[in-house]
Design a protein around this motif. Structure first.
Motif, mmCIF file in Angstrom:
data_model
loop_
_atom_site.group_PDB
_atom_site.id
_atom_site.type_symbol
_atom_site.label_atom_id
_atom_site.label_comp_id
_atom_site.label_asym_id
_atom_site.label_seq_id
_atom_site.Cartn_x
_atom_site.Cartn_y
_atom_site.Cartn_z
ATOM 1 N N PRO A 148 54.402 -109.175 -7.638
ATOM 2 C CA PRO A 148 53.334 -110.181 -7.724
ATOM 3 C C PRO A 148 52.034 -109.704 -7.089
ATOM 4 O O PRO A 148 50.951 -109.967 -7.614
ATOM 5 C CB PRO A 148 53.899 -111.373 -6.946
ATOM 6 C CG PRO A 148 55.359 -111.191 -6.946
ATOM 7 C CD PRO A 148 55.601 -109.722 -6.985
ATOM 8 N N MET A 149 52.163 -108.986 -5.975
ATOM 9 C CA MET A 149 50.959 -108.497 -5.317
ATOM 10 C C MET A 149 50.256 -107.460 -6.185
ATOM 11 O O MET A 149 49.039 -107.501 -6.362
ATOM 12 C CB MET A 149 51.311 -107.887 -3.962
ATOM 13 C CG MET A 149 50.106 -107.310 -3.265
ATOM 14 S SD MET A 149 50.492 -106.401 -1.777
ATOM 15 C CE MET A 149 51.128 -104.894 -2.448
ATOM 16 N N VAL A 150 51.049 -106.539 -6.724
ATOM 17 C CA VAL A 150 50.467 -105.498 -7.564
ATOM 18 C C VAL A 150 49.796 -106.133 -8.778
ATOM 19 O O VAL A 150 48.663 -105.787 -9.141
ATOM 20 C CB VAL A 150 51.549 -104.490 -7.996
ATOM 21 C CG1 VAL A 150 51.001 -103.502 -8.996
ATOM 22 C CG2 VAL A 150 52.095 -103.768 -6.774
ATOM 23 N N ALA A 151 50.490 -107.090 -9.383
ATOM 24 C CA ALA A 151 49.926 -107.744 -10.567
ATOM 25 C C ALA A 151 48.642 -108.478 -10.212
ATOM 26 O O ALA A 151 47.640 -108.392 -10.936
ATOM 27 C CB ALA A 151 50.947 -108.717 -11.157
ATOM 28 N N THR A 152 48.644 -109.190 -9.094
ATOM 29 C CA THR A 152 47.441 -109.915 -8.688
ATOM 30 C C THR A 152 46.293 -108.953 -8.457
ATOM 31 O O THR A 152 45.178 -109.156 -8.940
ATOM 32 C CB THR A 152 47.710 -110.711 -7.403
ATOM 33 O OG1 THR A 152 48.783 -111.594 -7.652
ATOM 34 C CG2 THR A 152 46.492 -111.508 -6.987
ATOM 35 N N ALA A 153 46.584 -107.884 -7.714
ATOM 36 C CA ALA A 153 45.523 -106.939 -7.388
ATOM 37 C C ALA A 153 44.969 -106.285 -8.646
ATOM 38 O O ALA A 153 43.757 -106.234 -8.853
ATOM 39 C CB ALA A 153 46.039 -105.878 -6.413
ATOM 40 N N LEU A 154 45.887 -105.805 -9.497
ATOM 41 C CA LEU A 154 45.420 -105.036 -10.651
ATOM 42 C C LEU A 154 44.938 -105.923 -11.792
ATOM 43 O O LEU A 154 43.841 -105.741 -12.310
ATOM 44 C CB LEU A 154 46.535 -104.112 -11.155
ATOM 45 C CG LEU A 154 46.903 -102.958 -10.234
ATOM 46 C CD1 LEU A 154 47.910 -102.051 -10.907
ATOM 47 C CD2 LEU A 154 45.662 -102.160 -9.842
ATOM 48 N N VAL A 155 45.775 -106.897 -12.176
ATOM 49 C CA VAL A 155 45.441 -107.679 -13.368
ATOM 50 C C VAL A 155 44.334 -108.695 -13.064
ATOM 51 O O VAL A 155 43.313 -108.737 -13.737
ATOM 52 C CB VAL A 155 46.689 -108.399 -13.927
ATOM 53 C CG1 VAL A 155 46.308 -109.247 -15.135
ATOM 54 C CG2 VAL A 155 47.756 -107.385 -14.281
ATOM 55 N N VAL A 156 44.533 -109.509 -12.020
ATOM 56 C CA VAL A 156 43.577 -110.593 -11.786
ATOM 57 C C VAL A 156 42.320 -110.090 -11.095
ATOM 58 O O VAL A 156 41.217 -110.256 -11.617
ATOM 59 C CB VAL A 156 44.214 -111.724 -10.955
ATOM 60 C CG1 VAL A 156 43.212 -112.843 -10.769
ATOM 61 C CG2 VAL A 156 45.458 -112.230 -11.643
#
Lengths: 301, 311
Positions: free
Chosen positions: B35-43
């Protein structure tokens, strides 16, 4: 402080008997008390106005206590005040806010605490890079990410629902919470972690059996931070939900700043007090932990 | 139980781990951090880049990849509403930074005089910070109400020519916003400053006393320079909050009086994106907001983390 120690340096040893009412103290406490009056005034005005009837509000002075105390404005604000065509009061906004806040707080804290733990004890390639992006992200104006998130939520089919808003709160709570947990976990001796590894505990085993029980205080800090932050949110509520799911802050603003109808200032103030009540209770109950929570924003990683 | 096992441990650290595929090592940690990686990269990263890219298109109701160069920016900077927004934000921002920092510091110094009831004082000064900007805005709107608020009360006392109606006058509306904004934010700055003051070594105070330097001068010449980092961090936090200024204006003035006397950039973005259905303008305006944050942030990050590696 300065004066007394100065005396200790030059005069006889030992503390000099101090008079409590010296001019310096009178000045000091005088200023502080004045400042506190300024800070308390709005709260006082809010509560006093909400306890008056409308005729008294029109005639009287906002700083005067009510001649005749009435709870009618509170009842009206809670169950009858109108936003647009709906006249079921703030209660709907209140329950919406509860439905938004409770899962958002739980989900965001769960995710952020695991993140913080992974960042400290289970570093993997690039983990610090992601963390840096995350922290930078917390300074970037939300406005620039609003529309992409609208698209993502729409694709996921949860745009305009409570779950959509919960996801948004989880996303934007992540930087500060991850920082908070990461800093706290880094203070737990690494030996404990290593010992648990030797005993055969895995990622989740260590998290649930060692990290979680050892860090209850920081969970409370995170809880306070998130409950007040999410309860007070306005922008995300407006952008990511529909009118019948509006959180309390949005509904409050719509009630008070609606252009139609006669302004009922006492009802407006009762509604305002009601909306501020949850964070105020959290604040006064939590005391020093609240200070720790907000100061966490200032602690660099 | 653990102390003996601890000593035997180093053999098992990651460096000595058996040559499994790099991929699957720490697999649960990687999944947990997803979730952290997705938040950082995607959002955060992806979302920002997406908005910047689409600010060069003429998207209206829906985002369309029809690139028109700097058109949106030209339109933005020739829109009087945007120019007023920027002017307002600059004025509000500078005033609010000066006042919160100066007042926050002075209050912190007063609180640092080993006073009694410190917790009570701090609790009172900080409670507005727990409130929503909407609540703050509405309360102050009521106190500043020309008929029933401060102006009305003072006139009732007999001073009938007394004028204090900041929110309904385009020239003074920003001061009205400032009163409310400062009420909410100063306590927080005071807490940061107090923490900074407490972090200063007691020996410094002893040394300046031995030298006979007056207390006020010690603060100006010694303490403030020593608290440089605290001041800078405070300013960055305050500034990044100011750029987002939105709720308070919505609650107190809705951008008025006179239509746009108290407009701010965040309001411009919201209106163009979600009301006027002119996405391109909204994207361009939010990109400008990002730019202004970067102007504050990059020098700070450089000062703060430059040289040593962050993390």
């Amino acid at each position: 402080m300065a004066d007394t120690s100065m005396n200790a340096m030059t005069g006889p040893r030992g503390a000099k008997p101090k008079k409590a009412m010296n001019p310096r103290n009178i000045m000091l406490y005088g200023i502080l008390i004045l400042v506190c009056v300024y800070y308390l005034l709005p709260l006082y005005v809010m509560v006093m106005t909400s306890l008056k009837g409308m005729p008294e509000v029109r005639l009287g002075n906002i700083f005067a206590p009510p001649v005749e105390i009435t709870f009618q404005p509170w009842v009206k604000a809670w169950s009858e005040a109108c936003t647009g065509l709906n006249c079921d009061g703030l209660s709907r906004g209140f329950w919406n806010s509860v439905l938004i806040t409770v899962p958002s707080v739980i989900v965001s804290i769960a995710i952020a605490s695991v993140n913080g733990y992974a960042l400290i004890n289970w570093k993997f390639k690039g983990s610090d890079v992601f963390f840096t992006i995350l922290i930078f992200g917390s300074f970037i104006p939300y406005q620039i990410m609003l529309y992409p998130i609208v698209i993502l939520l729409r694709e996921a089919g949860i745009y305009g629902t409570l779950w959509g808003l919960i996801v948004v709160h989880t996303i934007f709570g992540m930087p500060i919470l991850t920082l908070l947990f990461r800093n706290y976990f880094s203070s737990i001796p690494e030996e404990l972690f290593k010992a648990a590894r030797v005993d055969g505990a895995g990622f989740w085993g260590i998290y649930f059996r060692i990290m979680l029980p050892m860090s209850l205080p920081i969970f409370v800090v995170a809880l306070i931070l998130q409950v007040t932050g999410i309860w007070n949110d306005f922008l995300f509520g407006v952008v990511f939900t529909k009118p019948d799911l509006y959180p309390m802050t949005v509904q409050l603003n719509n009630i008070v700043n609606s252009v139609q109808g006669v302004k009922e200032y006492n009802v407006n103030m009762a509604a305002t007090v009601l909306t501020g009540l949850v964070p105020l209770v959290v604040y006064f109950v939590s005391g020093k932990l609240f200070v720790r929570g907000i100061a966490a924003g200032a602690v660099k990683g | 139980m653990s102390s003996t096992t601890t000593e035997a441990e180093p053999v098992r650290t990651a460096t000595y781990a058996k040559p499994r595929a790099r991929w699957t090592r720490n697999i649960s940690a990687k999944i947990a951090a997803l979730p952290m990686v997705a938040t950082a990269l995607v959002v955060f990263l992806g979302g920002t880049i997406w908005t910047v890219v689409y600010s060069f298109t003429n998207s209206k109701l829906l985002p369309r990849a029809n690139f028109v160069g700097f058109d949106q920016y030209e339109r933005l900077w020739s829109n009087s509403r945007w120019l007023i927004s920027i002017e307002n934000l600059l004025f509000y921002g500078v005033m609010s930074m000066i006042f919160t920092v100066v007042m926050g510091f002075i209050l912190a110094v007063l609180m640092d005089q080993k006073i009694r009831y410190e917790d009570t004082f701090r609790t009172i000064m900080l409670y507005p910070f727990a409130l929503s900007f909407i609540v703050t805005g509405l309360v102050w709107q009521w106190i500043l109400n020309p008929d029933f608020g401060i102006q009305g009360v003072v006139r009732d006392w007999g001073w009938t020519s007394f004028n204090f109606d900041p929110l309904n006058n385009p020239d003074t509306v920003l001061y009205g916003l400032l009163i409310a904004g400062l009420w909410q934010g100063t306590g927080f700055v005071m807490c940061l400053m107090l923490a900074g003051l407490r972090g200063i070594d007691e020996d410094i105070w002893k040394a300046t006393r031995v030298d006979g330097i007056p207390t006020w001068k010690t603060y100006v010449v010694v303490i403030i320079p020593m608290m440089r980092a605290v001041f800078i961090t405070t300013l960055v936090i305050v500034a990044s909050g100011i750029i987002r200024l939105y709720d308070l204006v919505v609650a107190m003035t809705s951008g008025g009086p006179g239509g746009n006397a108290s407009q701010v950039p965040a309001m411009y973005v919201y209106d163009y994106m979600f009301q006027a259905q002119n996405l391109g303008q909204g994207f361009a305006a939010s990109t400008m907001m990002l730019l202004s944050v970067l102007i504050v942030l990059i020098p700070w990050a450089y000062l703060e983390f430059g040289g040593k590696k962050h993390g």
